[in-house]
Design a protein around this motif. Structure first.
Motif, mmCIF file in Angstrom:
data_model
loop_
_atom_site.group_PDB
_atom_site.id
_atom_site.type_symbol
_atom_site.label_atom_id
_atom_site.label_comp_id
_atom_site.label_asym_id
_atom_site.label_seq_id
_atom_site.Cartn_x
_atom_site.Cartn_y
_atom_site.Cartn_z
ATOM 1 N N SER A 38 4.944 -3.651 -6.727
ATOM 2 C CA SER A 38 4.405 -2.326 -6.387
ATOM 3 C C SER A 38 5.522 -1.283 -6.253
ATOM 4 O O SER A 38 5.267 -0.083 -6.347
ATOM 5 N N GLY A 50 -6.327 1.026 -10.562
ATOM 6 C CA GLY A 50 -6.519 2.126 -9.633
ATOM 7 C C GLY A 50 -7.583 3.077 -10.135
ATOM 8 O O GLY A 50 -8.237 2.824 -11.151
ATOM 9 N N THR A 93 -7.699 3.933 1.211
ATOM 10 C CA THR A 93 -7.953 3.931 -0.229
ATOM 11 C C THR A 93 -7.794 2.515 -0.771
ATOM 12 O O THR A 93 -6.770 1.869 -0.569
ATOM 13 N N LEU A 122 2.304 1.696 -3.563
ATOM 14 C CA LEU A 122 1.316 2.048 -4.576
ATOM 15 C C LEU A 122 0.815 3.483 -4.429
ATOM 16 O O LEU A 122 0.608 4.183 -5.425
ATOM 17 N N TYR A 123 0.620 3.908 -3.200
ATOM 18 C CA TYR A 123 0.032 5.228 -2.974
ATOM 19 C C TYR A 123 1.046 6.261 -2.492
ATOM 20 O O TYR A 123 0.676 7.380 -2.127
ATOM 21 N N HIS A 124 2.327 5.863 -2.491
ATOM 22 C CA HIS A 124 3.425 6.776 -2.151
ATOM 23 C C HIS A 124 3.200 7.438 -0.786
ATOM 24 O O HIS A 124 3.332 8.660 -0.632
ATOM 25 N N THR A 159 -3.335 3.262 4.542
ATOM 26 C CA THR A 159 -4.389 4.015 3.860
ATOM 27 C C THR A 159 -5.690 3.226 3.858
ATOM 28 O O THR A 159 -5.682 1.997 3.986
ATOM 29 N N ALA A 215 0.837 -1.207 0.000
ATOM 30 C CA ALA A 215 0.000 0.000 0.000
ATOM 31 C C ALA A 215 0.866 1.250 0.000
ATOM 32 O O ALA A 215 0.570 2.237 -0.695
ATOM 33 N N SER A 216 1.949 1.221 0.770
ATOM 34 C CA SER A 216 2.864 2.359 0.826
ATOM 35 C C SER A 216 3.489 2.633 -0.533
ATOM 36 O O SER A 216 3.593 3.788 -0.964
ATOM 37 N N LEU A 255 -2.589 -1.906 -11.248
ATOM 38 C CA LEU A 255 -1.794 -1.739 -10.031
ATOM 39 C C LEU A 255 -0.549 -2.612 -10.057
ATOM 40 O O LEU A 255 0.497 -2.242 -9.520
#
Length: 301
Positions: A299, A239, A167, A39-41, A165, A36-37, A245
């Motif tokens: 990712s 996404g 999201t 993928l969503y920076h 997140t 998650a970190s 993704l």
């Protein structure tokens, strides 16, 4: 002498938590958080990492300790489990394990709610599903025990994900938790297939104990195929922008490792044996770890 005794007691209480089980669950939490970190920076603070890892360790250890406490009567009868700390009376009286498990559970809940509300909810759900649904109510009553009790296996991944997140929580987060959920039945049934006498001795209706070997290996092969097909799903996820993704790194890893799992399950199906079921069981843990490693690497690219 005192140091030696203290060290010995620590080892016994460490053993009652079934560390070989929670090692992998902690890894799925780390994998979900890092994925998650990436993928969503979103960077993960050291404090959050400590809460996630420490909380999942405490929660998993609590669940395992309390299920050991619940099963202390049958564990004393079964050959596979009679040397565990409680039935072997290395922890005595058994209530010491109960209090230890409850303390660990409290620590896990405090850690999870310190992350955020969702993490706390998933931790509470995981503990309730494993300790109450699986161990207390279903294990000795229904062959669906490991299926309905398997939802708790996905909780660490959800906790790791939501620590970063919310999201995509109900699509990607749920799919990563689903990877663990669909993995659990074949993992457990491949282990229990050839110790059915132990389960029959204590009247625990594990599917592989109450069904014939022929039916059991068919179910194991079917659940393995379902698991492998499900493992490819992340590759097709997109996404909010519509972009995929994950890419070929994850896809090829899932296909190759899945092909090995299917081959091992077919071996068990065609020629049922203790060696075949044990080999499938032993490879199943690295298989799940490999999938999460592939998610993290893909990712990050």
């Amino acid at each position: 002498m005192l140091t030696t005794k203290a060290s010995s007691r620590i080892k016994v209480y460490y053993e009652v938590t079934k560390p070989k089980i929670w090692y992998l669950l902690v890894f799925t939490a780390i994998g979900a958080a890092l994925t998650a970190s990436n993928l969503y920076h979103i960077p993960v603070s050291p404090l959050t990492w400590c809460l996630v890892i420490g909380g999942v360790i405490a929660g998993s250890a609590s669940a395992n300790t309390l299920t050991n406490y619940n099963d202390r009567d049958i564990d004393a009868i079964m050959e596979r489990t009679k040397d565990r700390p409680i039935p072997s009376r290395r922890i005595f009286p058994a209530e010491k394990a109960l209090y230890f498990g409850l303390i660990l559970g409290a620590i896990s809940l405090v850690s999870a709610f310190a992350i955020n509300m969702w993490a706390g909810i998933f931790m509470a759900f995981g503990l309730a599903d494993n300790i109450l649904v699986y161990s207390k109510f279903l294990k000795r009553r229904s062959r669906t025990n490991i299926v309905l009790g398997g939802f708790s296996g996905g909780a660490p991944a959800m906790i790791g994900y939501v620590a970063v997140t919310s999201t995509g929580l109900w699509d990607l987060g749920l799919v990563m938790a689903g990877l663990v959920f669909v993995w659990i039945p074949m993992h457990i049934w491949s282990l229990t297939l050839h110790v059915k006498d132990d389960y029959n001795k204590v009247n625990v209706p594990m599917l592989t104990a109450v069904e014939s070997e022929k039916t059991s290996v068919r179910v194991i092969a079917g659940t393995t195929l379902m698991m492998v097909l499900f493992s490819v799903l992340p590759f097709f996820m997109t996404g909010m922008s519509g972009k995929h993704l994950f890419h070929e790194v994850y896809l090829y890893t899932a296909i190759v490792s899945g092909a090995i799992m299917i081959a091992l399950s077919v071996w068990l199906l065609v020629k049922p044996s203790e060696k075949a079921s044990w080999t499938l069981f032993k490879f199943s843990s690295p298989y799940l770890a490999i999938l999460f490693i592939a998610l993290m690497i893909d990712s990050a690219l």
